[in-house]
Design an enzyme around this catalytic site. Sequence first.
Site, PDB file in Angstrom:
ATOM      1  N   SER A   1       0.846  -1.198   0.000  1.00 45.29           N
ATOM      2  CA  SER A   1       0.000   0.000   0.000  1.00 45.29           C
ATOM      3  C   SER A   1       0.873   1.237   0.000  1.00 45.29           C
ATOM      4  CB  SER A   1      -0.866   0.014   1.254  1.00 45.29           C
ATOM      5  OG  SER A   1      -1.518   1.261   1.401  1.00 45.29           O
TER       6      SER A   1
ATOM      7  N   TYR B   1      -1.729  -1.563  10.561  1.00 44.70           N
ATOM      8  CA  TYR B   1      -1.831  -1.846   9.117  1.00 44.70           C
ATOM      9  C   TYR B   1      -0.577  -1.347   8.391  1.00 44.70           C
ATOM     10  CZ  TYR B   1      -3.796  -1.558   4.340  1.00 44.70           C
ATOM     11  OH  TYR B   1      -4.023  -1.679   2.989  1.00 44.70           O
TER      12      TYR B   1
HETATM   13  P1  NAD Z   1     -11.552  -6.089  -0.460  1.00 40.94           P
HETATM   14  O1  NAD Z   1     -12.333  -6.005   0.793  1.00 40.94           O
HETATM   15  O2  NAD Z   1     -12.301  -6.211  -1.717  1.00 40.94           O
HETATM   16  O3  NAD Z   1     -10.521  -7.275  -0.423  1.00 40.94           O
HETATM   17  C1  NAD Z   1      -9.910  -7.745   0.761  1.00 40.94           C
HETATM   18  C2  NAD Z   1     -10.116  -9.239   0.773  1.00 40.94           C
HETATM   19  O4  NAD Z   1      -9.304  -9.791   1.791  1.00 40.94           O
HETATM   20  C3  NAD Z   1     -11.545  -9.671   1.118  1.00 40.94           C
HETATM   21  O5  NAD Z   1     -12.357  -9.778  -0.018  1.00 40.94           O
HETATM   22  C4  NAD Z   1     -11.324 -11.021   1.795  1.00 40.94           C
HETATM   23  O6  NAD Z   1     -11.634 -12.063   0.915  1.00 40.94           O
HETATM   24  C5  NAD Z   1      -9.838 -11.045   2.092  1.00 40.94           C
HETATM   25  N1  NAD Z   1      -9.608 -11.383   3.501  1.00 40.94           N
HETATM   26  C6  NAD Z   1      -9.531 -10.536   4.546  1.00 40.94           C
HETATM   27  N2  NAD Z   1      -9.312 -11.244   5.672  1.00 40.94           N
HETATM   28  C7  NAD Z   1      -9.269 -12.550   5.312  1.00 40.94           C
HETATM   29  C8  NAD Z   1      -9.064 -13.753   6.024  1.00 40.94           C
HETATM   30  N3  NAD Z   1      -8.858 -13.751   7.356  1.00 40.94           N
HETATM   31  N4  NAD Z   1      -9.082 -14.913   5.331  1.00 40.94           N
HETATM   32  C9  NAD Z   1      -9.282 -14.932   3.996  1.00 40.94           C
HETATM   33  N5  NAD Z   1      -9.468 -13.808   3.261  1.00 40.94           N
HETATM   34  C10 NAD Z   1      -9.448 -12.637   3.931  1.00 40.94           C
HETATM   35  O7  NAD Z   1     -10.617  -4.794  -0.462  1.00 40.94           O
HETATM   36  P2  NAD Z   1      -9.407  -4.355  -1.410  1.00 40.94           P
HETATM   37  O8  NAD Z   1      -9.226  -2.921  -1.141  1.00 40.94           O
HETATM   38  O9  NAD Z   1      -9.582  -4.833  -2.790  1.00 40.94           O
HETATM   39  O10 NAD Z   1      -8.172  -5.078  -0.726  1.00 40.94           O
HETATM   40  C11 NAD Z   1      -7.240  -5.835  -1.454  1.00 40.94           C
HETATM   41  C12 NAD Z   1      -5.828  -5.500  -0.989  1.00 40.94           C
HETATM   42  O11 NAD Z   1      -5.511  -4.187  -1.385  1.00 40.94           O
HETATM   43  C13 NAD Z   1      -5.613  -5.574   0.517  1.00 40.94           C
HETATM   44  O12 NAD Z   1      -4.377  -6.216   0.778  1.00 40.94           O
HETATM   45  C14 NAD Z   1      -5.512  -4.123   0.908  1.00 40.94           C
HETATM   46  O13 NAD Z   1      -4.751  -3.929   2.078  1.00 40.94           O
HETATM   47  C15 NAD Z   1      -4.866  -3.544  -0.326  1.00 40.94           C
HETATM   48  N6  NAD Z   1      -5.034  -2.098  -0.462  1.00 40.94           N
HETATM   49  C16 NAD Z   1      -6.252  -1.555  -0.688  1.00 40.94           C
HETATM   50  C17 NAD Z   1      -6.384  -0.185  -0.818  1.00 40.94           C
HETATM   51  C18 NAD Z   1      -7.718   0.463  -1.070  1.00 40.94           C
HETATM   52  O14 NAD Z   1      -7.802   1.693  -1.024  1.00 40.94           O
HETATM   53  N7  NAD Z   1      -8.772  -0.269  -1.327  1.00 40.94           N
HETATM   54  C19 NAD Z   1      -5.243   0.622  -0.731  1.00 40.94           C
HETATM   55  C20 NAD Z   1      -4.018   0.048  -0.498  1.00 40.94           C
HETATM   56  C21 NAD Z   1      -3.918  -1.325  -0.383  1.00 40.94           C
END
Ligand code: NAD
Length: 347
Positions: A238, A251
Amino acid sequence: MSEKEKSENNANSSVFHTNSRRQVLTGVAVGAAALATNRSIHAMPEHVENKSVPPLKNPMSLYPTPPFSKQPQPWPGLQSKMQPVPDCGEKTYQGSGRLKGRHALVTGGDSGIGRAAAIAFAREGADVAINYLPQEEPDAKEVIDLIQKAGRKAVALPGDIRNEDFCKKLVADALAKLGQIDILAHVAGRQKYSEQLTDITTEEFDWTMKTNLYALFWITKAAIPHLPPGSSIITTSSLVSYMPPEILVDYGMSKAGISNFTKSMAKQLLPKGIRVNCVDPGPFWTPLQICGAQPQSAIPNFGGESPFKRPGQPAEIAPLYVTLASTESSYVTGQSWGIVGGTGQPG
Ligand code: NAD
Ligand code: MG
């Protein structure tokens, strides 16, 4: 291209110059239906029927902009219930065989960024297994359906990656069902804000570290002996790995760990012919964000502080996962790749 095809193409393109995303997608569906009636002889996967020329449009107004409504959901949330529903490229991503014959395991593949990567991998020709939590089955079913409609094998592997035994089983099941893993995309993540360090319980801290770091360690460890030369591991860190806000201490620590892990593992695995790279998203419109990653008061203007004045949509980051997975990136390893919306590091 025949005159008829040219005029259909123009008709589709002009649809994209409306202001509303909903109108855009409706227009595409109508255009695709018109094309479908003319193509009954050669049955094509649905996404090909839906294909459309990406709009030439100012990226600042290509997708929804704030204000968004506050929309709390119990964790882990369903993207199908979000307003607006995130765009993971369901109607737009067009493959061109860049991952033909490949086999991908994607964690967090039901929604958001992982879903967009899973759809793109399938449309580029890969068979895809997705991991997600059992509560996310409705979102996951849609992804499984989309992978199958792309003509690829889809494998659903629900379970909680905070558990080491499950992580080992996840890799074993993916190998058994796909035959091979040569793309390992770690996208699952847990983000929960806390105003003060003193608000973070040991259980909360453990939850973040288990999801974001231990699972990365366990899944990678289980997969390494089976990854053939040419494989690609993609981690998801991130922007906060470099620019941690005060309300995301645990985080931010975990994401910095992911960035660091990527670099050491890239050095360790290159002699085996395995590349390891890291994607650093900025603000993306996904379920994680509305399920406790931010205070609800931050949702109305989510992404509004980016130079784009809007959050990214998962469809806008999926092509980077494809590029890093592809053999086209054969000289690319140990690096962090930011799609952060025009500010901050890296890039
Ligand atoms: P999202 O909620 O769509 O995806 C996160 C996924 O993590 C969930 O769908 C779930 O299936 C999985 N997850 C969480 N805990 C779990 C567990 N204990 N067991 C199995 N699966 C689990 O959200 P997203 O934003 O698409 O997140 C994807 C990645 O992107 C993450 O690593 C997040 O930290 C990173 N990220 C997101 C952003 C943002 O702004 N959305 C920014 C920086 C990084
Ligand atoms: Mg989800």
